[in-house]
Enzyme design. Structure first.
Site, PDB file in Angstrom:
ATOM      1  N   ARG A 134       1.965 -10.769   7.334  1.00  0.00           N
ATOM      2  CA  ARG A 134       2.105  -9.546   6.655  1.00  0.00           C
ATOM      3  C   ARG A 134       2.739  -8.415   6.728  1.00  0.00           C
ATOM      4  NH1 ARG A 134      -2.948  -9.764   8.986  1.00  0.00           N
ATOM      5  NH2 ARG A 134      -2.621  -7.170  10.050  1.00  0.00           N
ATOM      6  N   TYR A 139      14.390  31.393   5.000  1.00  0.00           N
ATOM      7  CA  TYR A 139      12.966  32.294   4.927  1.00  0.00           C
ATOM      8  C   TYR A 139      13.729  32.586   7.284  1.00  0.00           C
ATOM      9  CZ  TYR A 139      10.329  31.585   0.939  1.00  0.00           C
ATOM     10  OH  TYR A 139      10.021  31.422  -0.035  1.00  0.00           O
ATOM     11  N   LYS A 164       0.984  -0.729  -0.516  1.00  0.00           N
ATOM     12  CA  LYS A 164      -0.162  -0.314   0.563  1.00  0.00           C
ATOM     13  C   LYS A 164       0.724   1.185  -0.574  1.00  0.00           C
ATOM     14  CE  LYS A 164      -0.034  -0.065   4.511  1.00  0.00           C
ATOM     15  NZ  LYS A 164      -0.257   0.210   5.810  1.00  0.00           N
ATOM     16  N   ASP A 220      10.811  24.045  -2.064  1.00  0.00           N
ATOM     17  CA  ASP A 220      10.927  23.165  -3.330  1.00  0.00           C
ATOM     18  C   ASP A 220      12.383  23.123  -2.447  1.00  0.00           C
ATOM     19  OD1 ASP A 220       9.000  23.650  -4.590  1.00  0.00           O
ATOM     20  OD2 ASP A 220       9.607  25.959  -4.582  1.00  0.00           O
ATOM     21  N   ARG A 274      -9.295  -0.600  16.058  1.00  0.00           N
ATOM     22  CA  ARG A 274      -9.780   0.274  15.120  1.00  0.00           C
ATOM     23  C   ARG A 274     -10.128  -0.188  13.247  1.00  0.00           C
ATOM     24  NH1 ARG A 274      -3.626   1.430  11.312  1.00  0.00           N
ATOM     25  NH2 ARG A 274      -4.137  -0.603  10.666  1.00  0.00           N
ATOM     26  N   HIS A 312      -4.858  -7.608  13.590  1.00  0.00           N
ATOM     27  CA  HIS A 312      -4.072  -6.830  13.473  1.00  0.00           C
ATOM     28  C   HIS A 312      -3.022  -6.214  14.290  1.00  0.00           C
ATOM     29  CE1 HIS A 312      -0.792  -4.253  11.349  1.00  0.00           C
ATOM     30  NE2 HIS A 312      -1.123  -3.231  11.493  1.00  0.00           N
ATOM     31  N   CYS A 341      12.646  24.775   2.728  1.00  0.00           N
ATOM     32  CA  CYS A 341      11.312  25.606   1.801  1.00  0.00           C
ATOM     33  C   CYS A 341      10.548  24.869   1.182  1.00  0.00           C
ATOM     34  CB  CYS A 341      11.868  26.236   1.296  1.00  0.00           C
ATOM     35  SG  CYS A 341      12.893  27.403   1.865  1.00  0.00           S
TER      36      CYS A 341
HETATM   37  C1  LIG Z   1      -3.045  -4.363   7.833  1.00  0.00           C
HETATM   38  C2  LIG Z   1      -2.286  -4.077   8.050  1.00  0.00           C
HETATM   39  N1  LIG Z   1      -1.505  -5.562   7.748  1.00  0.00           N
HETATM   40  C3  LIG Z   1      -0.301  -5.320   7.680  1.00  0.00           C
HETATM   41  C4  LIG Z   1       0.930  -3.650   7.220  1.00  0.00           C
HETATM   42  C5  LIG Z   1       2.507  -4.030   7.346  1.00  0.00           C
HETATM   43  O1  LIG Z   1       2.178  -3.701   8.659  1.00  0.00           O
HETATM   44  P1  LIG Z   1       4.332  -2.923   9.120  1.00  0.00           P
HETATM   45  O2  LIG Z   1       4.714  -2.508   7.507  1.00  0.00           O
HETATM   46  O3  LIG Z   1       4.472  -2.786  10.397  1.00  0.00           O
HETATM   47  O4  LIG Z   1       4.941  -4.686   8.590  1.00  0.00           O
HETATM   48  C6  LIG Z   1       0.403  -2.957   7.777  1.00  0.00           C
HETATM   49  C7  LIG Z   1       0.827  -2.018   8.161  1.00  0.00           C
HETATM   50  O5  LIG Z   1       0.612  -0.692   8.636  1.00  0.00           O
HETATM   51  C8  LIG Z   1      -1.524  -3.336   8.076  1.00  0.00           C
HETATM   52  O6  LIG Z   1      -2.195  -1.221   7.775  1.00  0.00           O
END
Ligand SMILES: Cc1ncc(COP(=O)(O)O)c(C=O)c1O
Length: 377
Positions: free
Chosen positions: A221, A267, A35, A316, A133, A165, A314
């Site tokens: 994961r 700045y 992601k 850029d 969450r 998670h 700044c």
């Molecule tokens: C639902 C879920 N699974 C797995 C991960 C991977 O976590 P990490 O980057 O700490 O290994 C994330 C990342 O935030 C996540 O949101």
């Protein structure tokens, strides 16, 4: 190298990290989390490198990220987990993307789309085991399982995953870890007694993959460790765990000049030269993800030495003070990288700023071209 600024991504490092994480995962499969544009590394090349390194699944947050992967022809099992009511699911279901569901209402919406897509949706039911969450709380879990099994009986869904998670896996020994595992085990047991036959149960992020064998279940994961960044800073640099940072951020000095003592720099004149000196202008700023809070704080590597940013970052650009060292316009500045040449790492930046390396790499802006090395043969 002719570019002014670059994010150099070492795809061999991503492949290596995934292969190494797979070893840590034992018999479990590995879902590489790609992601947020592959944590800033570029979602498509990162995904391809992760698969080449042995990832059998990919994970993303948004539906557009899933679409992007499928459009690129990446057809490994893919889980997508974050959306609000009213989104279009039909095309991602038709593209064979697995979807997470955390409430009976979400199951209803997604399975209606499956009806339109003419294909049962592969569902992963998400349990809130203590992060508070996403996911269904233990109180809401039976209704979620029931809704999913009814959709399965109607031919609109197949329940393939049960997942959750961690809140504090990056703090080994934290009491929430066994507590969450206990709640997860109860959720799995309830679902299985109700008739769910999951292909995969999964809860472990990078930190858990590396430290909690009891939490591997069928699939781990990891995200941050795929990119070679420290999943548990308290255990020391990721390289000590056999991981290699994949991202190096560089810029080339746009201008070099001598100024006298007492010159106010950038700045707000938050930096003043102590003596006659050489200033170098680095063409990267907060619009590129260099935090403005890094003013007079962050270090970069130029002419073989670390230098603190001189004055305000700044939009850029920012300035460094190199004293009497010899530099020329066009010389390379390494903002952060693996640390091999003494340059700061993303973890160093995170510590200087009081944040995490995730925030550093994911915020490096789209206007900086990504260049790739270490491609698969
Ligand atoms: C639902 C879920 N699974 C797995 C991960 C991977 O976590 P990490 O980057 O700490 O290994 C994330 C990342 O935030 C996540 O949101």
């Amino acid at each position: 190298m002719s570019v002014t600024t670059a994010v150099q991504v070492d795809l061999a490092a991503i492949r290596h990290n995934v292969a190494s994480l797979r070893e840590s995962a034992g018999d479990a499969g590995l879902m590489a989390v790609v992601k947020a544009d592959g944590y800033g590394h570029g979602i498509i090349p990162a995904a391809r490198a992760a698969v080449a390194g042995g990832a059998s699944w990919l994970g993303v947050a948004t539906l557009d990220e899933a679409r992007n992967l499928r459009r690129a022809g990446i057809d490994v099992p893919l889980l997508c987990w974050l959306y609000a009511p009213g989104e279009r699911f039909d095309d991602v279901i038709a593209a064979g993307v697995d979807l997470s569901a955390a409430s009976a209402g979400q199951v209803a919406e997604i399975t209606q789309a499956a009806g339109r897509a003419g294909r049962p949706v592969r569902l992963h039911l998400k349990a809130d085991t203590g992060l508070s969450r996403g996911g269904a709380t233990p109180g809401d879990w039976p209704a979620l399982v029931d809704a999913a099994l009814r959709a399965q009986a109607e031919g609109l869904a197949t329940v393939v995953g049960l997942w959750s998670h961690f809140a504090c896996a990056d703090e080994p020994g934290h009491p929430s870890i066994p507590a969450q595992l206990g709640v997860f085990d109860d959720a799995v047991e309830l679902a299985e007694k109700a008739g769910v036959r999951p292909e995969v149960r999964h809860i472990s992020n990078s930190a858990a993959t590396l430290t909690l064998p009891e939490a591997r279940y069928d699939l781990v994961r990891p995200g941050i460790a795929v990119y070679g960044l420290d999943p548990i800073p308290a255990l020391g640099p990721a390289r000590r765990l056999g991981l290699r940072p994949a991202m190096t951020l560089t810029g080339r000095l746009a201008l070099v000049k001598r100024v006298g003592a007492g010159a106010g720099v950038s700045y707000g004149h938050r930096y003043t030269t102590a003596a006659e000196t050489t200033l170098g202008l680095v063409p990267l700023g907060y619009a590129d993800g260099i935090p403005r809070l890094g003013t007079n704080l962050l270090q970069v590597q130029a002419a073989g030495k670390r230098r603190r940013i001189a004055g305000t970052v700044c939009m850029d650009q920012f300035v460094i003070d190199v004293g009497d060292d010899a530099v020329e316009a066009g010389d390379e500045v390494i903002l952060f990288g693996p640390g091999d040449q003494g340059e700061p790492t993303a973890q160093d930046w995170a510590e200087m700023l009081g944040t995490i390396s995730y925030e550093i790499v994911t915020r490096i802006g789209a206007r900086i071209p990504r260049t790739y090395g270490g491609e698969t043969e």
